[in-house]
Design an enzyme around this catalytic site. Structure first.
Site, PDB file in Angstrom:
ATOM      1  N   ASP A  90      -0.280   3.581   0.793  1.00  0.00           N
ATOM      2  CA  ASP A  90       0.386   3.939   2.206  1.00  0.00           C
ATOM      3  C   ASP A  90       1.647   5.188   1.931  1.00  0.00           C
ATOM      4  O   ASP A  90       1.794   5.201   0.665  1.00  0.00           O
ATOM      5  CB  ASP A  90       0.750   2.765   3.166  1.00  0.00           C
TER       6      ASP A  90
ATOM      7  N   ASP B 134      -3.391   5.001  12.986  1.00  0.00           N
ATOM      8  CA  ASP B 134      -3.782   3.620  12.863  1.00  0.00           C
ATOM      9  C   ASP B 134      -4.780   3.142  14.195  1.00  0.00           C
ATOM     10  O   ASP B 134      -4.172   3.690  15.140  1.00  0.00           O
ATOM     11  CB  ASP B 134      -2.862   2.436  12.843  1.00  0.00           C
TER      12      ASP B 134
END
Ligand SMILES: *[C@@H]1O[C@H](CO)[C@@H](O)[C@H](O)[C@H]1NC(C)=O
Ligand SMILES: *[C@@H]1O[C@H](CO)[C@@H](O)[C@H](O)[C@H]1NC(C)=O
Ligand SMILES: *[C@@H]1O[C@H](CO)[C@@H](O)[C@H](O)[C@H]1NC(C)=O
Ligand SMILES: *[C@@H]1O[C@H](CO)[C@@H](O)[C@H](O)[C@H]1NC(C)=O
Length: 431
Positions: free
Chosen positions: A156, A217
């Site tokens: 990430d 997301d």
């Protein structure tokens, strides 16, 4: 003098990350969307991020028919680690929630024919505030994951800047390779760079990552699915050439089986993810999944379309004024997939078209509705009607055409028609 040039040329011509993995889009289960950073194991033991959750899901994948369909990765996301590195500076799992440790959890997966994925972050902290893997920790953390026999790593990008990301994502790729263990590599880098050139270099991503998150997301809502679909197909001309065996655009997890989607919307997500050649990571509760969601997620024809060995990402070919959209993906054996998707919100819409209108070449095609398994034969010129539910899809597997023989045709005396036996019977092998 010449050698660096030659090496450069080889690097440029490399078409995918050379770890031999993910020649078709990876499939499995990923904790994030459904379980987030729930660490409250005292009050929510069934759903908190703990080894128990991943073992439960592994049991379901291996006992409920998922593994055989290709769903083999069980992936940990954020909030798995202790807030502190150990005395040697290594990441360590939270001792209360993962008392057996990650190596034991990986063993648990491997004896069941599954694989374990883990999560880290390029910055000083993960998005959830756990220790990150900044530049000076990359080699050590890659070695730790390899020692634990982890099979996939999602990197990430919270708490890092552009410069660090430009160094860190390629460096991690090298560090994973240097461990000698094939570890699938998921890069969140492009999502932090807006997902588009010139900031994002898709050629480079294909060389260093197996998959990458391009965009926001996913959340448990139809709005979220639509926003993702809109972005990916608006930018399809950029994204399609980036994808191929070993390197995939990742529109994020399947939320089928949760709370935000109707059955029609669930069928739409599955169909469009298959068109996009997207990784299929479910984020749901496999222990309580209803039979409707299970049937969609376990649909063999859609899975085989998603997993087509050519690995060509499909595209939107029509946005009709009726608010029906048509998507198409070329498949091996000269077959293809078609999705008719309704953006309407009123009632089932009877959309009329023909394969010729959709630019299919002359011929007679065997067509299978992947959700009903009904099969028909359609000539390119035949007008047909598909009834598409609001926010739903009709999805077809279209076999290779039986070509009209041009010599016979031009002789004029025998215009051939095809009977059932002459139509190629090459529906996907999983069926
Ligand atoms: C590392 O990279 C080399 C060269 O691209 C490749 O041959 C090898 O299989 C890779 N090893 C792993 C473990 O990814
Ligand atoms: C990025 O972060 C590093 C380390 O904190 C810092 O040295 C560098 O100046 C930053 N670069 C930019 C462009 O902000
Ligand atoms: C696909 O179609 C092309 C052109 O019509 C033909 O040359 C080729 O042999 C076909 N391939 C398969 C696998 O059927
Ligand atoms: C079919 O081809 C024509 C001509 O190239 C093009 O204008 C049209 O957009 C295409 N239609 C579809 C549905 O792809």
């Amino acid at each position: 003098m010449f050698q660096p040039l030659i090496i450069l040329a080889l690097a440029v011509s490399a078409s995918a990350l050379n770890n031999g993995l993910m020649k078709t889009p990876p499939m499995g289960w990923l904790a994030w969307e459904r379980y987030r950073c729930d660490i409250d194991c005292d009050n929510d033991p069934k759903n908190c991020i703990s080894e128990k959750l991943f073992m439960d899901m592994a049991d379901r994948l291996s006992e409920d028919g998922w593994r055989e369909l290709g769903y083999t990765y069980i992936n940990i996301d954020d909030c798995w680690s202790s807030k502190d590195r150990d005395k040697d500076g290594r990441l360590q799992a939270d001792p209360k929630r993962f008392p057996s440790g990650i190596k034991k959890l990986a063993d648990y997966m491997h004896v069941r024919g599954l694989k374990l994925g883990i999560y880290g972050d390029m910055g000083t902290y993960t998005c959830g505030g756990y220790p990150g893997t900044p530049l000076d920790k990359i080699t050590l953390d890659a070695q730790t994951f390899a020692e634990w026999e982890v099979d996939m790593f999602k990197y990430d990008g919270c708490y890092s800047n552009d410069t660090e990301q430009a160094q860190g994502y390629p460096l991690m790729s090298k560090a994973l390779n240097a461990t000698g263990r094939p570890i699938g590599y998921s890069c969140s880098w492009p999502a932090y760079q807006g997902g588009l050139p010139p900031k994002v270099d898709y050629d480079l991503l294909g060389d260093i990552c197996n998959l990458w998150r391009n965009y926001d997301d996913i959340q448990d809502s139809w709005d979220s699915v639509l926003a993702i679909v809109d972005w990916f197909f608006k930018n399809q001309d950029i994204l399609i050439p980036a994808a191929g065996p070993g390197k995939w655009n990742d529109p994020d997890m399947l939320i089928i089986g949760n709370f935000g989607l109707s059955m029609d919307q669930s069928r739409s997500q599955m169909a469009l993810w298959a068109i996009m050649a997207a990784p299929l990571f479910m984020s749901n509760d496999l222990r309580t999944l209803n039979s409707g969601a299970r049937a969609i997620l376990q649909n063999k024809m859609i899975i085989s379309i998603n997993q087509d060995p050519l690995g060509i990402q499909g595209k939107r070919i029509l946005q009709d004024k009726s608010h029906i959209e048509v998507f198409w993906r070329p498949l091996s054996n000269n077959a293809s997939a078609l999705v008719f998707f309704s953006r309407r919100t009123d009632m089932p819409y009877r959309f009329k078209t023909s394969l010729a209108t959709l630019n299919y070449t002359v011929g007679s095609y065997k067509v299978t509705d992947v959700y009903t398994y009904e099969t028909t034969t359609v000539k390119d010129s035949t007008e047909f009607v598909v009834s598409v539910n609001p926010t739903g899809v009709v999805m077809w597997y279209v076999s290779a055409p039986a070509k009209v023989n041009s010599r016979l045709f031009f002789r004029g005396s025998h215009i051939r028609t095809f009977d059932h036996e002459e139509v190629p019977n090459n529906i996907p092998s999983l069926l």
